[in-house]
Write an enzyme that holds these catalytic residues in place. Structure first.
Site, PDB file in Angstrom:
ATOM      1  CG  ASP A  66      -0.328  -0.586   2.472  1.00 48.83           C
ATOM      2  OD1 ASP A  66       0.903  -0.518   2.606  1.00 48.83           O
ATOM      3  OD2 ASP A  66      -1.062  -1.104   3.316  1.00 48.83           O
ATOM      4  CG  ASP A 135      -8.876  -1.289  11.749  1.00 44.43           C
ATOM      5  OD1 ASP A 135      -7.957  -2.019  11.311  1.00 44.43           O
ATOM      6  OD2 ASP A 135      -9.215  -0.220  11.190  1.00 44.43           O
ATOM      7  CG  HIS A 137      -5.830  -2.348   8.673  1.00 45.06           C
ATOM      8  ND1 HIS A 137      -5.950  -1.117   9.289  1.00 45.06           N
ATOM      9  CD2 HIS A 137      -4.503  -2.632   8.701  1.00 45.06           C
ATOM     10  CE1 HIS A 137      -4.763  -0.693   9.663  1.00 45.06           C
ATOM     11  NE2 HIS A 137      -3.861  -1.592   9.323  1.00 45.06           N
ATOM     12  CD  GLU A 142      -8.543   1.012   7.845  1.00 46.26           C
ATOM     13  OE1 GLU A 142      -8.567   0.012   8.582  1.00 46.26           O
ATOM     14  OE2 GLU A 142      -7.895   2.041   8.104  1.00 46.26           O
TER      15      GLU A 142
END
Ligand code: F6R
Length: 260
Positions: A66, A135, A137, A142
């Site tokens: 990313d 979270d 990811h 996400e």
């Protein structure tokens, strides 16, 4: 999915050893690299193997997961700069062999499609290193991400921007709102996935990843559908696992021939 619970140094040796073994059988392998703090010891161990044992990346290539959108080329938190500093320039990757999505592209959808094409033209990723967000990811997929997603633009959650503010001098307002990330289907196409999770803050995400139902609410859970995933977990990150004792005894009894 194999879950190994061990001390951070051993986890780093295991992940680096898997890459060493891969490059031994396939010197032109394609490696998927993650940024963030989780893989740093792995990269240190790869550098050690390069310097002390002659491990070479000269014919290999790599893709990052990313990239932030809009960070200027020289920004120290830009993932291409981070990965260059943490691993690429410390070993012997050929110039241009480590690539990242273009977070400065004028045409974002075209840049994402080009990144997918580049991975495919390289023959796909042989071994993907992953971290995991608090979270759940992976990459920057996400919660709510399509489980079939491909490289695209995503909006970071406030949780992720807060978590990553430490890379921006603690200033959350400096953390971009957008990123380009390989999708979950892109990541799932890698032939072997090695995810590293460290620290108590990752315990719930690790529990969901390994033991929870597959759900877009915890995007990493899609990895349960992959035939060859190794999850390397330190003791604090393993603290919510119901199967922790089983994973410890499984690893203690693991046949030495088996590898990851
Ligand atoms: C980084 C990435 C992220 C991180 C995750 C964990 O390229 O894709 O998924 O792996 O945010 O970050 P750390 O390792 O810093 O806790």
């Amino acid at each position: 999915m194999e879950a190994v619970i061990a001390a951070p140094d051993e986890l780093a040796r295991l992940a680096a050893g898997a890459i060493e073994k891969l490059l031994g059988s396939r010197p032109d392998a394609v490696i998927g690299l993650a940024t963030g703090s989780s893989p740093l010891r792995v990269y240190d161990e790869l550098v050690r193997l390069h310097l002390e044992a002659g491990l070479s990346f000269a014919r290999a290539s790599a893709f990052t997961l990313d990239e932030y959108v809009g960070l200027p080329p020289e920004h120290p938190a830009r993932y291409l700069n981070v990965i260059t500093q943490e691993i690429a320039q410390r070993v012997d990757f050929a110039p241009g062999a480590v690539r990242s999505p273009d977070g400065l592209a004028a045409d974002i959808p075209a840049a994402c499609a080009a990144y997918e094409d580049a991975v495919a033209q390289a023959g796909g990723v042989d071994l993907q290193i992953l971290g995991i967000g608090t979270d759940g990811h992976v990459g920057f997929n996400e919660p709510g991400s399509s489980l079939a997603s491909r490289t695209r633009i995503k909006t970071l959650t406030e949780q992720t921007r807060t978590d990553n503010a430490r890379f921006f001098g603690g200033d959350i307002t400096a953390v971009p709102h957008h990123c380009l990330t390989q999708g979950l289907a892109t990541i799932m196409a890698a032939r072997h996935i090695v995810l590293i999770a460290r620290g108590r803050a990752k315990a719930e995400a690790v529990h969901q990843l390994v033991e929870g139902p597959v759900s877009a609410m915890w995007p990493a859970t899609i990895l349960q559908h992959h035939p060859h995933v190794t999850v390397l977990i330190d003791n604090p990150a393993a603290s919510r696992l119901q199967l922790g004792d089983y994973f410890r005894s499984t690893y203690a009894a693991k046949p030495t021939w088996q590898g990851l």
